[in-house]
Design an enzyme around this catalytic site. Structure first.
Site, PDB file in Angstrom:
ATOM      1  N   LYS A 138       0.851  -1.189   0.000  1.00 54.60           N
ATOM      2  CA  LYS A 138       0.000   0.000   0.000  1.00 54.60           C
ATOM      3  C   LYS A 138       0.886   1.239   0.000  1.00 54.60           C
ATOM      4  O   LYS A 138       1.691   1.435   0.901  1.00 54.60           O
ATOM      5  CB  LYS A 138      -0.913  -0.009   1.232  1.00 54.60           C
ATOM      6  CG  LYS A 138      -1.821   1.205   1.330  1.00 54.60           C
ATOM      7  CD  LYS A 138      -2.891   1.017   2.405  1.00 54.60           C
ATOM      8  CE  LYS A 138      -3.720   2.283   2.584  1.00 54.60           C
ATOM      9  NZ  LYS A 138      -4.760   2.127   3.608  1.00 54.60           N
ATOM     10  N   ASP A 178     -12.361   5.347  10.848  1.00 56.92           N
ATOM     11  CA  ASP A 178     -12.865   5.453   9.475  1.00 56.92           C
ATOM     12  C   ASP A 178     -13.526   4.133   9.109  1.00 56.92           C
ATOM     13  O   ASP A 178     -13.445   3.662   7.982  1.00 56.92           O
ATOM     14  CB  ASP A 178     -11.714   5.785   8.516  1.00 56.92           C
ATOM     15  CG  ASP A 178     -12.200   6.146   7.112  1.00 56.92           C
ATOM     16  OD1 ASP A 178     -13.349   6.616   6.984  1.00 56.92           O
ATOM     17  OD2 ASP A 178     -11.446   5.938   6.144  1.00 56.92           O
TER      18      ASP A 178
HETATM   19  N1  LIG Z   1      -4.017  -6.406   2.176  1.00 55.87           N
HETATM   20  C1  LIG Z   1      -4.806  -6.294   1.115  1.00 55.87           C
HETATM   21  N2  LIG Z   1      -5.127  -7.379   0.383  1.00 55.87           N
HETATM   22  C2  LIG Z   1      -5.947  -7.268  -0.687  1.00 55.87           C
HETATM   23  N3  LIG Z   1      -6.528  -6.118  -1.106  1.00 55.87           N
HETATM   24  C3  LIG Z   1      -6.253  -5.000  -0.402  1.00 55.87           C
HETATM   25  C4  LIG Z   1      -5.403  -5.024   0.725  1.00 55.87           C
HETATM   26  N4  LIG Z   1      -5.329  -3.768   1.227  1.00 55.87           N
HETATM   27  C5  LIG Z   1      -6.101  -3.010   0.433  1.00 55.87           C
HETATM   28  N5  LIG Z   1      -6.664  -3.727  -0.553  1.00 55.87           N
HETATM   29  C6  LIG Z   1      -7.568  -3.228  -1.621  1.00 55.87           C
HETATM   30  O1  LIG Z   1      -7.287  -1.859  -1.887  1.00 55.87           O
HETATM   31  C7  LIG Z   1      -8.420  -1.032  -1.613  1.00 55.87           C
HETATM   32  C8  LIG Z   1      -7.983   0.276  -0.959  1.00 55.87           C
HETATM   33  O2  LIG Z   1      -7.332   0.016   0.271  1.00 55.87           O
HETATM   34  P1  LIG Z   1      -7.532   0.958   1.526  1.00 55.87           P
HETATM   35  O3  LIG Z   1      -8.961   1.049   1.887  1.00 55.87           O
HETATM   36  O4  LIG Z   1      -6.593   0.474   2.568  1.00 55.87           O
HETATM   37  O5  LIG Z   1      -7.001   2.352   0.967  1.00 55.87           O
HETATM   38  P2  LIG Z   1      -7.752   3.745   0.830  1.00 55.87           P
HETATM   39  O6  LIG Z   1      -6.808   4.710   0.276  1.00 55.87           O
HETATM   40  O7  LIG Z   1      -8.419   4.072   2.083  1.00 55.87           O
HETATM   41  O8  LIG Z   1      -8.807   3.495  -0.232  1.00 55.87           O
HETATM   42  P3  LIG Z   1     -10.282   4.100  -0.167  1.00 55.87           P
HETATM   43  O9  LIG Z   1     -10.120   5.589  -0.173  1.00 55.87           O
HETATM   44  O10 LIG Z   1     -10.887   3.521  -1.406  1.00 55.87           O
HETATM   45  O11 LIG Z   1     -10.877   3.575   1.121  1.00 55.87           O
HETATM   46  C9  LIG Z   1      -9.308  -1.890  -0.712  1.00 55.87           C
HETATM   47  O12 LIG Z   1     -10.655  -1.579  -0.864  1.00 55.87           O
HETATM   48  C10 LIG Z   1      -9.005  -3.299  -1.167  1.00 55.87           C
HETATM   49  O13 LIG Z   1      -9.799  -3.629  -2.276  1.00 55.87           O
END
Ligand SMILES: Nc1ncnc2c1ncn2[C@@H]1O[C@H](COP(=O)(O)OP(=O)(O)OP(=O)(O)O)[C@@H](O)[C@H]1O
Ligand SMILES: [Mg+2]
Length: 282
Positions: free
Chosen positions: A112, A218
């Site tokens: 990430k 969140d």
């Molecule tokens: N460990 C993981 N394994 C598989 N998919 C993941 C993982 N972490 C994140 N994702 C995918 O990536 C997307 C975004 O991750 P996350 O919610 O942590 O980030 P974000 O920046 O908050 O995104 P959003 O603004 O869409 O909530 C998740 O909805 C999921 O589909």
């Protein structure tokens, strides 16, 4: 990329703690390279669009987000964490998530990359409470803080046996965690035992709060992955707060409320939120 490219990127990164645009003199000092070498690598980095130059009163340089990515990804490679990069798993407002393969275990994992303030600084306000030194509020600084915060929560909660992805590695604005093979709760229309799933989520909120002083802040159906009816994982922690935050009650109640609201809308489960607040003793 050559070693010299990373070395100069690194020197600019160090300089950015002090300067908005790092002057040439500081790059010479930090890098220890000759004038010719510094100019040679700066030109390469400009061509690759990894850095940006300013030519006002003096000439100065700063990292672009791609340059910062290079530094963090290079650290991942040097530490021999990942072997291959795969597809994008998700593009959030504040992060890009990629599918990767771990070098040692050949296990699938997720990287990430935090990108706070990429498009606007709107969300930066949310991070204010953990910004002590406001002089250098930049996307680089906030994105790094955001990743460290998330990694810290994952470490505490995972060690405590709570259902979150396993934290694997952290560098700058990047974290590596175990892959969640499931479906987002938001995209699920049928559950055999929605009550049980709801209770699992409430248990998580309760234990994170009572045992580890952690409030997600969140939490919603978009940050919960359902692996199967028995197993779920809670993720996306950069904005968590500690239970001694002055507004902890507001965030805790909002998390609970979001979840109750979702289960009422989608699965017709009606629970009075007071009942839950009593159980939580809040
Ligand atoms: N460990 C993981 N394994 C598989 N998919 C993941 C993982 N972490 C994140 N994702 C995918 O990536 C997307 C975004 O991750 P996350 O919610 O942590 O980030 P974000 O920046 O908050 O995104 P959003 O603004 O869409 O909530 C998740 O909805 C999921 O589909
Ligand atoms: Mg999210």
């Amino acid at each position: 990329m050559r070693n010299g490219d990373y070395h100069i990127l690194n020197s600019i990164e160090r300089g950015m703690k002090k300067y908005q645009y790092v002057p040439l003199s500081a790059i010479f000092t930090y890098s220890g390279y000759t004038k010719e070498d510094v100019n040679f690598y700066l030109n390469r980095l400009l061509n690759y669009k990894l850095i940006e130059m300013q030519k006002n009163k003096f000439i100065g340089y700063k990292l672009k987000m791609d340059g910062y990515d290079c530094l963090a990804l290079n650290a991942l490679i040097k530490a021999d964490i990942i072997e291959a990069f795969g597809n994008k798993l998700g593009v959030g407002k504040e992060a890009d998530v990629y599918d990767v393969l771990l070098s040692n275990s050949k296990e699938r994992a997720a990287v990430k990359i935090h990108r706070i303030g990429k498009t606007s600084f709107h969300n930066v306000r949310r991070y204010r409470n953990y910004i002590e030194d406001r002089r250098h509020i930049s996307w680089l600084y906030i994105s790094r803080l955001s990743a460290s915060k998330e990694f810290e929560a994952l470490k505490i909660l995972h060690k405590g046996g709570l259902p979150v992805p396993r934290p694997i590695f952290h560098n700058r604005h990047i974290i590596v965690m175990s892959f969640m093979n499931g479906k987002l709760l938001a995209n699920i229309n049928y559950l055999k035992t929605p009550n049980k799933v709801l209770n699992k989520i409430l248990d998580f909120i309760y234990l994170a709060f009572k045992n580890f002083n952690i409030i997600h802040s969140d939490l919603s159906e978009f940050n919960i992955m359902i692996l199967n009816e028995q197993k779920l994982l809670i993720f996306d922690f950069p904005q968590w707060i500690s239970a001694d935050h002055p507004q902890y009650l507001f965030y805790l109640k909002r998390d609970i409320f979001n979840i109750l609201n979702f289960f009422r809308r989608k699965f017709n489960i009606i629970i009075d939120k007071k009942e839950i607040f009593d159980k939580f003793e809040i």
